[in-house]
Design a protein around this motif. Structure first.
Motif, PDB file in Angstrom:
ATOM      1  N   UNK A 200       0.854  -1.193   0.000  1.00  0.00           N
ATOM      2  CA  UNK A 200       0.000   0.000   0.000  1.00  0.00           C
ATOM      3  C   UNK A 200       0.891   1.244   0.000  1.00  0.00           C
ATOM      4  N   UNK A 201       0.849   1.983  -1.093  1.00  0.00           N
ATOM      5  CA  UNK A 201       1.611   3.230  -1.187  1.00  0.00           C
ATOM      6  C   UNK A 201       0.672   4.428  -1.292  1.00  0.00           C
ATOM      7  N   UNK A 202      -0.624   4.129  -1.383  1.00  0.00           N
ATOM      8  CA  UNK A 202      -1.605   5.202  -1.568  1.00  0.00           C
ATOM      9  C   UNK A 202      -2.135   5.694  -0.231  1.00  0.00           C
ATOM     10  N   UNK A 203      -2.321   6.988  -0.155  1.00  0.00           N
ATOM     11  CA  UNK A 203      -2.934   7.591   1.024  1.00  0.00           C
ATOM     12  C   UNK A 203      -4.420   7.218   1.049  1.00  0.00           C
ATOM     13  N   UNK A 204      -4.942   6.818   2.220  1.00  0.00           N
ATOM     14  CA  UNK A 204      -6.370   6.471   2.265  1.00  0.00           C
ATOM     15  C   UNK A 204      -7.257   7.710   2.339  1.00  0.00           C
ATOM     16  N   UNK A 205      -8.514   7.497   2.097  1.00  0.00           N
ATOM     17  CA  UNK A 205      -9.516   8.573   2.203  1.00  0.00           C
ATOM     18  C   UNK A 205     -10.674   8.075   3.057  1.00  0.00           C
ATOM     19  N   UNK A 206     -11.140   8.917   3.965  1.00  0.00           N
ATOM     20  CA  UNK A 206     -12.238   8.538   4.853  1.00  0.00           C
ATOM     21  C   UNK A 206     -13.492   9.326   4.466  1.00  0.00           C
ATOM     22  N   UNK A 207     -14.590   8.607   4.279  1.00  0.00           N
ATOM     23  CA  UNK A 207     -15.868   9.276   3.976  1.00  0.00           C
ATOM     24  C   UNK A 207     -17.017   8.359   4.366  1.00  0.00           C
ATOM     25  N   UNK A 208     -17.988   8.922   5.056  1.00  0.00           N
ATOM     26  CA  UNK A 208     -19.180   8.156   5.426  1.00  0.00           C
ATOM     27  C   UNK A 208     -18.873   6.903   6.219  1.00  0.00           C
ATOM     28  N   UNK A 209     -17.867   6.952   7.046  1.00  0.00           N
ATOM     29  CA  UNK A 209     -17.533   5.801   7.889  1.00  0.00           C
ATOM     30  C   UNK A 209     -16.763   4.709   7.175  1.00  0.00           C
ATOM     31  N   UNK A 210     -16.445   4.943   5.908  1.00  0.00           N
ATOM     32  CA  UNK A 210     -15.654   3.951   5.175  1.00  0.00           C
ATOM     33  C   UNK A 210     -14.270   4.517   4.842  1.00  0.00           C
ATOM     34  N   UNK A 211     -13.307   3.621   4.861  1.00  0.00           N
ATOM     35  CA  UNK A 211     -11.932   3.992   4.519  1.00  0.00           C
ATOM     36  C   UNK A 211     -11.621   3.397   3.149  1.00  0.00           C
ATOM     37  N   UNK A 212     -11.237   4.264   2.216  1.00  0.00           N
ATOM     38  CA  UNK A 212     -10.971   3.829   0.843  1.00  0.00           C
ATOM     39  C   UNK A 212      -9.474   3.943   0.552  1.00  0.00           C
ATOM     40  N   UNK A 213      -8.936   2.943  -0.070  1.00  0.00           N
ATOM     41  CA  UNK A 213      -7.521   3.011  -0.476  1.00  0.00           C
ATOM     42  C   UNK A 213      -7.247   1.992  -1.580  1.00  0.00           C
ATOM     43  N   UNK A 214      -6.148   2.209  -2.283  1.00  0.00           N
ATOM     44  CA  UNK A 214      -5.728   1.291  -3.340  1.00  0.00           C
ATOM     45  C   UNK A 214      -4.449   0.571  -2.946  1.00  0.00           C
TER      46      UNK A 214
END
Lengths: 353, 246
Positions: free
Chosen positions: A194-208
């Motif tokens: 995992x080299x991508x910064x995550x994003x938090x929205x609506x209680x979910x954490x998104x990342x690639x």
């Protein structure tokens, strides 16, 4: 006989040495991955071995700061908070600069290069390093508060939200830490680094991740809600707008996914890898590609509205502020474009390295 | 041509990743095994040169005779030497051809190791474009081995020293003893400067490459041993042989 054979052999061996020394890539110093931030009408650019402050309106330089040039360039995006600019360097140091003058306030040294951008929240600075660690420091002084060790390099900028620190590591894991103590709350193992910064929205954490997947986790528990399979590594930070996740991939595409289910809404193909996270403003999605172009797409349909061609590839995420989209290409050149039509307002000359 | 090169490089990178996967995630082992494979594949290219060197070594007494006999007539000297080579079925210029042919493989292997050991974001992007999806889960490769981080230079200088020593041994074995002072001087100079230069190079490059150099040199030493024995490594014995030949 010996005169015949020794000469050409000498030439051959010397050419091998010359090739090893000059060609072949390994000996070459690392090239910068410029970082761009905009705050208080100032554009902060970390490129090559320097940090520049530019007037956001005109592009005129305000000050510049040089790191330890011999040790390498900046890869990290600067963070700006409370009149201070924080920027990590390949020379292992995190520099804290006065946002007005560029003078160095303090620095913090890790054991390996700092590739990730720092994060600031509640007077605490979170620094992730290739020495496997996340450091929490007092933002004003640099005094250490805690540190957490992962299993590999950390290249992703930590995300701080709701008194938690989310950080992805090249050990394939996403960690959720208590922001106050650094204690591990949960961890999730992806199928790739995992080299991508995550994003938090609506209680979910998104990342690639490098397994070419986009993940959505329950931010409270770390349980997987869905995953989306792209065609290449996902290095780009996802952007969530309303109910849509926008994310780029090294398969040259940017995807629009349903934030709740991960179902694909649309995709847009560029001509090379999309490494930068997209930006959004007024219904337009701004996507930077390694093919040197910045694309402005209709966020709802993925239709191209306009594009702007830089002179070199763009790896740096675009930043939109006050109707202007700022981009930086790999040659360190910053372009300020009208966000509605892509007309160039100014460009900051090539950064000397 | 560039596409062919990229194809070769991509094949090598994925081979290294595959070996890393099956060899207990040990990159030193995968470099070693892959080096052995590369050396075996290029053996048909390298053997003729090494055999030719051996024959040339055996011809030294006769060459020396011609040299002395026609010391004042360079043209005749050259003609007689060429006759001797023709008689023995040697083409001295061909000795360099195998080296030229194996150069691209050597460079590609070198680049493949650099690529696989990506330790900066831009190198990682390059790896991401080469690695097949089925092997991407291996990235980044476990770069630690003993005291080494294979993506960074060896801080203890142990590997550069090993590179210097093994390069010197291999070169010394492959170099026939010379009675021509000019050639002997050039050879001696090469035997010292080449290993030192390789050692110097490895001081500033990823230590994984130093592993490649050491393993490759050791294999070269073994092959050379079976062709020429210890060769120039034992100068006194060889000199005696040369004198007996006279």
């Amino acid at each position: 006989m010996r005169k015949i054979t020794t000469g050409p052999k000498v030439v051959l061996w010397l050419s091998i040495i010359a090739a090893l020394l000059t060609g072949c890539g390994g000996a070459a110093p690392p090239t910068s991955w410029p970082g761009l931030a905009v705050a208080e009408d100032v554009v902060y650019l970390a490129a090559g071995a320097k940090v520049h402050a530019l007037d956001a309106e005109t592009g005129n330089p305000k000050w510049e700061f040089a790191g330890e040039e011999k040790k390498g360039p900046f890869y990290a995006t600067p963070a700006v908070e409370e009149g201070l600019v924080f920027v990590g360097s390949n020379d292992h140091n995190l520099y804290t600069l006065d946002a007005v003058t560029g003078n160095q306030r303090w620095s913090f040294t890790t054991k390996k290069p700092i590739i990730a951008g720092p994060a600031v929240a509640s007077d605490t600075l979170y620094v992730a390093s290739a020495d496997f660690k996340v450091y929490a420091l007092e933002a004003a002084t640099g005094v250490g508060r805690w540190e957490f060790t992962t299993g590999n390099w950390i290249w992703a900028t930590p995300l701080v939200a709701d008194d938690k620190v989310y950080v992805g590591s090249m050990d394939h894991k996403m960690y959720c830490l208590d922001a106050q103590s650094g204690q591990l709350i949960w961890e999730f193992k992806a199928g790739g680094a995992i080299a991508a910064t995550p994003t938090l929205a609506g209680g979910l954490l998104y990342f690639g991740a490098f397994d070419s997947k986009v993940y959505a986790l329950d931010a409270a528990t770390g349980e997987k809600r869905w995953e989306f399979q792209a065609g290449g590594w996902v290095w780009s930070q996802p952007l969530v707008v309303n109910d849509t996740v926008y994310v780029g991939s090294m398969d040259k595409r940017v995807y629009a996914l349903d934030a709740a289910s991960g179902q694909k809404k649309w995709e847009f193909a560029t001509n090379d890898a999309v490494l930068a996270g997209p930006a959004f403003a007024d219904g337009l999605l701004y996507v930077a590609s390694e093919d040197k172009n910045l694309y402005a797409l209709d966020a709802a349909t993925g239709q191209k509205r306009w594009s702007f061609a830089a002179q070199t590839s763009i790896f740096t995420p675009p930043v939109v502020a006050n109707g202007v989209v700022y981009i930086c290409s790999q040659d360190g050149r910053v372009y300020a474009l009208d966000a509605s039509n892509g007309n160039q307002r100014w460009a900051f000359p090539r950064t000397e390295q | 041509m560039a596409q062919l090169w990229n194809l070769l490089l991509q094949g090598m990178v994925n081979s290294l990743l595959f070996l890393y996967d099956v060899l207990a995630h040990n990159f030193v082992l995968s470099i070693a095994v892959f080096t052995v494979l590369v050396r075996l594949i290029t053996l048909p290219l390298t053997l003729p040169a090494q055999r030719s060197a051996k024959v040339q070594q055996e011809l030294q007494p006769e060459i020396e005779k011609i040299r002395k006999k026609y010391a004042k007539d360079k043209e005749k000297q050259s003609q007689e030497m060429m006759n001797l080579y023709r008689e023995k079925g040697i083409n001295p210029a061909m000795g360099c051809l195998p080296m030229l042919l194996q150069l691209p493989i050597m460079f590609a292997f070198y680049q493949a190791i650099i690529k696989a050991l990506a330790n900066t974001p831009l190198q990682m992007i390059s790896l991401g474009k080469s690695a097949s999806p089925g092997l991407s889960h291996l990235v980044p490769l476990g770069s630690r081995f003993l005291w080494l981080d294979l993506g960074y230079p060896d801080p203890t200088f142990v590997l550069p020293i090993l590179v210097v020593v093994t390069t010197w041994i291999q070169q010394k074995m492959a170099t026939p003893p010379s009675t021509d002072p000019q050639a002997a001087s050039m050879t001696q100079s090469m035997n010292i400067t080449m290993p030192l230069m390789f050692g110097f190079i490895t001081m500033s490059l990823a230590s994984g490459l130093a592993v490649y150099f050491v393993v490759s040199n050791l294999i070269g030493v073994v092959i050379q041993y079976f062709i020429t024995g210890w060769g120039g490594l034992l100068p006194q014995k060889d000199e005696k042989k040369v004198k007996k030949g006279k």
